[in-house]
Design an enzyme around this catalytic site. Structure first.
Site, PDB file in Angstrom:
ATOM      1  N   PRO A   2       0.696  -1.302   0.211  1.00 51.18           N
ATOM      2  CG  PRO A   2      -0.516  -1.392   1.530  1.00 51.18           C
ATOM      3  CD  PRO A   2       0.268  -1.694   1.044  1.00 51.18           C
ATOM      4  CD  GLU A   3       3.552   3.135  -4.513  1.00 50.63           C
ATOM      5  OE1 GLU A   3       3.202   4.019  -4.972  1.00 50.63           O
ATOM      6  OE2 GLU A   3       3.833   1.790  -5.068  1.00 50.63           O
ATOM      7  CE  LYS A  59       5.446   4.336   0.037  1.00 52.90           C
ATOM      8  NZ  LYS A  59       6.315   2.828  -0.016  1.00 52.90           N
ATOM      9  CG  HIS A  94      -2.238 -14.638   8.481  1.00 51.03           C
ATOM     10  ND1 HIS A  94      -1.386 -15.596   9.001  1.00 51.03           N
ATOM     11  CD2 HIS A  94      -3.138 -15.273   7.485  1.00 51.03           C
ATOM     12  CE1 HIS A  94      -1.104 -16.606   8.074  1.00 51.03           C
ATOM     13  NE2 HIS A  94      -2.522 -16.549   7.527  1.00 51.03           N
ATOM     14  NE  ARG A 113       4.993 -12.066   2.270  1.00 51.23           N
ATOM     15  CZ  ARG A 113       6.229 -11.675   0.887  1.00 51.23           C
ATOM     16  NH1 ARG A 113       5.519 -10.725  -0.377  1.00 51.23           N
ATOM     17  NH2 ARG A 113       6.875 -11.863   0.878  1.00 51.23           N
ATOM     18  NE  ARG A 263      10.866  -1.809  -5.459  1.00 50.12           N
ATOM     19  CZ  ARG A 263       9.691  -1.496  -5.159  1.00 50.12           C
ATOM     20  NH1 ARG A 263       9.649  -0.853  -3.936  1.00 50.12           N
ATOM     21  NH2 ARG A 263       8.254  -1.507  -4.741  1.00 50.12           N
TER      22      ARG A 263
END
Ligand SMILES: [Zn+2]
Length: 278
Positions: A2-3, A59, A94, A113, A263
């Protein structure tokens, strides 16, 4: 990951659901996701406090209580912060932290994660002093002068500098690639070659892209959902990100993927020439 637009969408959808509610109990199911000063303490994560506001810088989110306590949340790669009924949360895996807020209402942090986390602080001053002052200005608020100054401190590739949260907070791989495309800039242009006029153009484009993305509810690639579990729609408007091998929407040339700053970077060889961008 997410940005800014995704995190802002979470902030907006969450604030409407939790501001004004009292946190009766905090359940910590996995202690290592709670970091910072008040590590592992439910009381430091707003237990007993009424939620006053939900802030965002870059963020990161901060849920602030009316006694000043702060739970700062970083969603990492796969994190989500949602709010809803007991039924909405039932059966989810989770879920690491749950804030119980009265009758059939809870907020929860879920992160398969576990690259994200929650930092508890006793005050907003502590949040800024220990965490947020290390970030650059938010990408929706940065001025051309500040952007130019921060970029001119480094000879790194422009893409690498824009990904650096100390230069400008909130951009990641998606929105940097989109910004470089609409401003016709080569991703490997040296950051110290950005002059004031170009910085002003970048700021205008950055604000426009981020605003459009927030209006679309952000970009959902895999996991991202807002605080009510809804996916975003901006991925359908991406001009370059995720479009390697497809025709440029402006000139029709096939978009190319390279690696910059470690990237994957998608750009148009015609619209973003190496020399003399602009
Ligand atoms: Zn093109």
């Amino acid at each position: 990951m997410p940005e800014l637009p995704e995190v802002e969408t979470v902030r907006r959808t969450l604030a409407g659901q939790v501001v004004g509610r009292r946190v009766q109990k905090v359940q910590i199911h996995r202690a290592e996701v709670v970091r910072g000063d008040l590590r592992g303490e439910a009381v430091g994560l707003l237990e007993g406090d009424r939620i006053r506001e939900v802030l965002r810088l870059g963020k990161q989110l901060a849920v602030v209580g009316d006694h000043g306590g702060v739970a700062c949340v970083h969603l990492g790669m796969t994190g989500s912060l949602c709010c809803g009924s007991d039924k909405a949360m039932a059966g989810l895996k989770h879920v690491h932290v749950v804030w119980e807020m009265g009758k059939n209402r809870r907020m929860w942090f879920r992160d398969p994660r576990r690259f994200g986390g929650i930092w508890g602080f006793a005050s907003e001053e502590a949040l800024w002093g220990q965490r947020w002052n290390k970030l650059g200005p938010d990408a929706t608020l940065i001025t051309p002068a500040k952007l130019q100054k921060a970029l001119n401190r480094t000879r790194r590739a422009l893409k690498a500098a824009l990904l650096d949260q100390q230069v400008v907070a909130g951009l990641g791989n998606i929105y940097v690639d989109e910004l470089l495309f609409v401003t016709h800039l080569h991703p490997e242009m040296p950051a110290d070659a950005v002059n004031r006029a170009l910085a002003a153009r970048m700021v205008r484009s950055m604000r426009r892209i981020l605003e459009q993305a927030v209006n679309a509810g952000g970009s959902t690639l895999r996991d991202y959902v807002d605080a009510q579990g809804q996916a975003g729609g901006y991925q359908n408007q991406h001009k370059v990100y995720g479009r390697k091998g497809l025709p440029c929407r402006v000139c029709d040339r096939t978009l190319e993927a390279t690696v910059v700053a470690g990237r994957t970077t998608v750009s148009c060889p015609v619209c973003q020439p190496r020399e003399g961008g602009g």
